[in-house]
Every structure is written in structure tokens, then in C-alpha cells.
Design an enzyme around this catalytic site. Structure first.
Site, PDB file in Angstrom:
ATOM      1  N   CYS A 205       0.675  -1.162  -0.005  1.00 13.99           N
ATOM      2  CA  CYS A 205      -0.074   0.076   0.086  1.00 13.99           C
ATOM      3  C   CYS A 205       0.708   0.991   0.116  1.00 13.99           C
ATOM      4  CB  CYS A 205      -0.732  -0.031   1.170  1.00 13.99           C
ATOM      5  SG  CYS A 205      -2.186   1.181   1.213  1.00 13.99           S
ATOM      6  N   CYS A 286      11.048   2.139   4.622  1.00 12.79           N
ATOM      7  CA  CYS A 286      10.154   2.562   5.767  1.00 12.79           C
ATOM      8  C   CYS A 286      11.323   2.620   7.212  1.00 12.79           C
ATOM      9  CB  CYS A 286       9.072   1.697   5.933  1.00 12.79           C
ATOM     10  SG  CYS A 286       8.126   1.599   4.424  1.00 12.79           S
TER      11      CYS A 286
HETATM   12 FE1  FSX Z   1      -5.090   0.722  -2.057  1.00 12.29          FE
HETATM   13 FE2  FSX Z   1      -4.108   1.704  -4.811  1.00 12.29          FE
HETATM   14 FE3  FSX Z   1      -2.954   1.932  -0.954  1.00 12.29          FE
HETATM   15 FE4  FSX Z   1      -3.602   3.472  -2.431  1.00 12.29          FE
HETATM   16  O1  FSX Z   1      -5.094   2.800  -5.223  1.00 12.29           O
HETATM   17  S1  FSX Z   1      -2.980  -0.261  -1.876  1.00 12.29           S
HETATM   18  S2  FSX Z   1      -5.123   2.413  -0.850  1.00 12.29           S
HETATM   19  S3  FSX Z   1      -1.518   3.145  -1.538  1.00 12.29           S
HETATM   20  O2  FSX Z   1      -3.009   3.196  -4.189  1.00 12.29           O
HETATM   21  O3  FSX Z   1      -5.372   0.833  -3.916  1.00 12.29           O
HETATM   22 FE1  SF4 Z   2       5.016  -2.094   3.453  1.00 14.40          FE
HETATM   23 FE2  SF4 Z   2       7.053  -0.600   4.284  1.00 14.40          FE
HETATM   24 FE3  SF4 Z   2       6.753  -2.714   5.746  1.00 14.40          FE
HETATM   25 FE4  SF4 Z   2       7.549  -2.903   3.132  1.00 14.40          FE
HETATM   26  S1  SF4 Z   2       8.803  -1.858   4.907  1.00 14.40           S
HETATM   27  S2  SF4 Z   2       5.892  -4.080   3.967  1.00 14.40           S
HETATM   28  S3  SF4 Z   2       6.597  -1.054   1.942  1.00 14.40           S
HETATM   29  S4  SF4 Z   2       5.453  -0.934   5.404  1.00 14.40           S
END
Ligand code: FSX
Ligand code: SF4
Ligand code: SF4
Length: 311
Positions: A205, A286
Site C-alpha cells: 500500500c 520505511c
Molecule cells: Fe490501495 Fe491503490 Fe493503498 Fe492506495 O489505488 S493499496 S489505498 S496506496 O493506491 O489501492
Molecule cells: Fe510495506 Fe514499508 Fe513494511 Fe515494506 S517496509 S511491507 S513497504 S510498510
């Protein structure tokens, strides 16, 4: 996912994208990861034979477009080469010029022409409550299309579906506690609807651009990939593991040293190769500046919330 997809017989690659630059991008060598760690040698061989163009249509449901933005950050090769020369991106609501009935008409024409041979990339979750009315994606000949209706119509005609991002893979943020829209990931939605088209989950995400590009490359040359990037535990491979073992904990987020478990890091419950691949063209990740919030995991975000509190 073990099913093998019958791959598109597409014209030979005339893209001008060199094998070297493509391999570099899809294997993350720029980020210091070796090809042998993510793909087997037969795949390299297949790439040597030449890349094929492959029709892809990109549909957006309940998401933030972050997945598209992440893919657009692919730099080597440049994203324009990936989208226009390696694959043949035929439909994308954010970057295409056409709109309205012309756009949807084109989408349906592609599905007809390449029946069984094109891929659908799904970004965002699919709202299933109220017959899909929480996400209307277009109007065609006075018929309103919800994301749910569009996917129900197109998915059985596609050769494969890429569920891009945690929302598309598992429901993600739209399916979090309090969701009233019936937000659902692609695999669960297909199960509900009896759709048999193979699905490749690319969670995150957003997902790392390499995860998206390499999964597409694998799909083109080798068929449906099995687990590629999500087999290794973040915590077990974290550069701060030694600090954790010595009980040296970061007390503030800006601390350059120490394990971040007390700050809420969810690395121990998370499986992805971010610790090695890194983000932003290998610049950081991260845990360098914040914590891992477990964004690739099926239970995200509820299972890792509140983010900045230890689990
Ligand atoms: Fe989901 Fe895509 Fe997270 Fe966003 O649209 S995986 S909310 S980063 O971008 O769907
Ligand atoms: Fe997601 Fe960041 Fe964890 Fe990777 S390090 S799984 S990008 S939150
Ligand atoms: Fe594990 Fe996170 Fe600590 Fe790294 S910072 S050792 S991933 S808990």
C-alpha cells in the site's frame, strides 16, 4: 497459484528497450538484489528470447491511485517504455486521454478482440454492497457501470487478472473497520461470483514498482508467478536486528539507531523484500525513517493498527 496461463501470441518486441535495462529494472539489481534470488534461470532465458507486447487494461475501484503513482515511479527502464513498449497499455483511467463512452467503448472492443489473451490490472477494492453502487466507473449507451459490474463482465474474458495493491488483493483500507461499502479483494470477489480467471496478487500500500513490473514480466514469459517477493520476514532480515537482540530500542522516530519495535514496527509480522530491495530507487525504506506498518499483509490496516503503538 499454480495454473499456467496460455500466453498471448503478440508481435515480437520492437521497443528499443534493451534486455539489460529491462532485467535491471525487473530484478531490482539497481537496489542490490541478485536475479537468482527472485527468479529462476529459465526465466532469464525466456527474456533473452525477446519480450512480447501484451494487452493490459487497468481498472480502478476503491483506491487512492497510489498504486498507479508507485508504478509511474519505475525509472529503469522508464515507465513509458514499460507501459507502451513492453506491455501494450490499452486503458488506464488516470493516464489515458479518452473519456466517457469512447473510453468504455474502446475497453469493450479490446476485450472482444483479445478474448482470453489480455490481462486486467485491478487497482483498489471492489465495493459489493448496494449492488456495487458505491463505485460507478462509467456510463455506456445509457447504462451505468459500477466497478463490480464492469469486472463481472470483463474478467471472464481475460487471460489473467493482476490484483495490484493491498486493496485489490485483500480489501485493504476500504475494507477496514467501519467500511459500509462491502469492499472486497479480487480473489474473494471472484470466489463469490464463480469467476475462474487466474489472479496474481501484488500487495503493498502501495506495491513497490519492481514488484508490479517483474510480476508482469513473469506473466508474459513464464505464466502465472508463484510467491516472488513476499517470502522473507522483514524483522529476521532487518539491519536493526542486532540492536533488537541487544535490547537497544529507539525511543524517538528520528533516532538513527536502535530497533523500532517500541515505536510500533510491525516487521516481525510482515513478509516482503523491502529490507533488501529498498524504495525510491534503492535510496531508503520505511524502517530507515519510520516503521514497517505491515502494508503487504492480508489483515492490513486493521491488524497493524494503531500503527505507532507496539502490537
Ligand atoms: Fe490501495 Fe491503490 Fe493503498 Fe492506495 O489505488 S493499496 S489505498 S496506496 O493506491 O489501492
Ligand atoms: Fe510495506 Fe514499508 Fe513494511 Fe515494506 S517496509 S511491507 S513497504 S510498510
Ligand atoms: Fe524488527 Fe522493526 Fe526492530 Fe527492524 S526495526 S529489528 S523490523 S522490530
Amino acid at each position: 497459484m499454480k495454473d499456467k496461463q496460455a500466453l498471448t501470441e503478440a508481435p515480437p518486441n520492437t521497443s528499443g528497450v534493451t534486455r539489460r535495462s529491462f532485467l535491471k529494472a525487473v530484478t531490482g539489481t539497481a537496489a542490490g538484489i541478485g536475479i537468482s534470488q527472485v527468479v529462476n534461470p529459465t526465466f532469464i532465458h525466456a527474456l533473452e528470447k525477446g519480450l512480447k507486447r501484451h494487452p493490459v487494461v487497468w481498472l480502478q475501484g476503491q483506491g487512492c491511485t497510489g498504486c498507479s503513482v508507485s508504478l509511474l515511479n519505475s525509472t529503469s527502464p522508464p515507465i513509458a517504455d514499460v507501459l507502451l513498449k513492453i506491455i501494450s497499455l490499452q486503458y488506464h483511467p488516470t493516464v489515458m486521454a479518452s473519456e466517457g463512452k469512447d473510453a468504455l467503448g474502446n475497453l469493450f472492443a479490446i476485450a472482444k478482440e483479445y478474448k482470453g489473451k489480455f490481462s486486467i490490472a485491478v487497482e483498489g477494492a471492489i465495493p459489493t454492497a448496494e449492488n456495487g453502487k458505491y463505485c460507478i466507473v462509467g456510463d455506456y449507451h445509457h447504462k451505468e457501470y459500477s466497478m463490480m459490474a464492469l469486472l463481472k463482465e470483463l474478467a471472464p474474458q481475460a487471460g489473467s487478472v493482476l490484483a495490484i495493491g493491498t486493496c485489490a488483493a485483500y480489501g485493504g483500507i476500504p475494507a477496514a473497520k467501519g467500511n459500509v461499502t462491502g469492499a472486497t479483494g479480487v480473489m474473494d470477489f471472484f470466489k463469490q461470483e464463480g469467476i475462474k480467471t487466474p489472479v496474481v496478487n501484488i500487495p503493498g500500500c502501495p506495491p513497490h514498482p519492481d514488484w508490479i513490473v517483474l510480476s508482469i514480466a513473469h506473466l508474459l514469459e513464464k505464466g502465472i508467478p508463484e510467491l516472488l517477493f513476499f517470502g522473507e520476514n522483514i524483522h529476521d532480515n532487518c539491519p536493526r536486528l542486532e540492536a533488537y537482540e541487544e535490547g537497544e530500542m529507539s525511543e524517538i522516530i528520528s533516532s538513527p539507531k536502535g530497533c523500532r519495535m517500541d515505536l510500533g514496527c510491525k516487521g516481525p509480522d510482515t513478509y516482503a523484500d523491502c529490507f533488501e530491495r529498498k524504495w525510491n530507487s534503492g535510496l531508503n525504506w520505511c524502517v530507515d525513517n519510520a516503521i514497517c506498518i505491515g502494508c503487504v499483509e492480508p489483515g492490513f490496516p486493521d491488524a497493524s493498527s494503531p500503527f505507532y503503538e507496539p502490537s
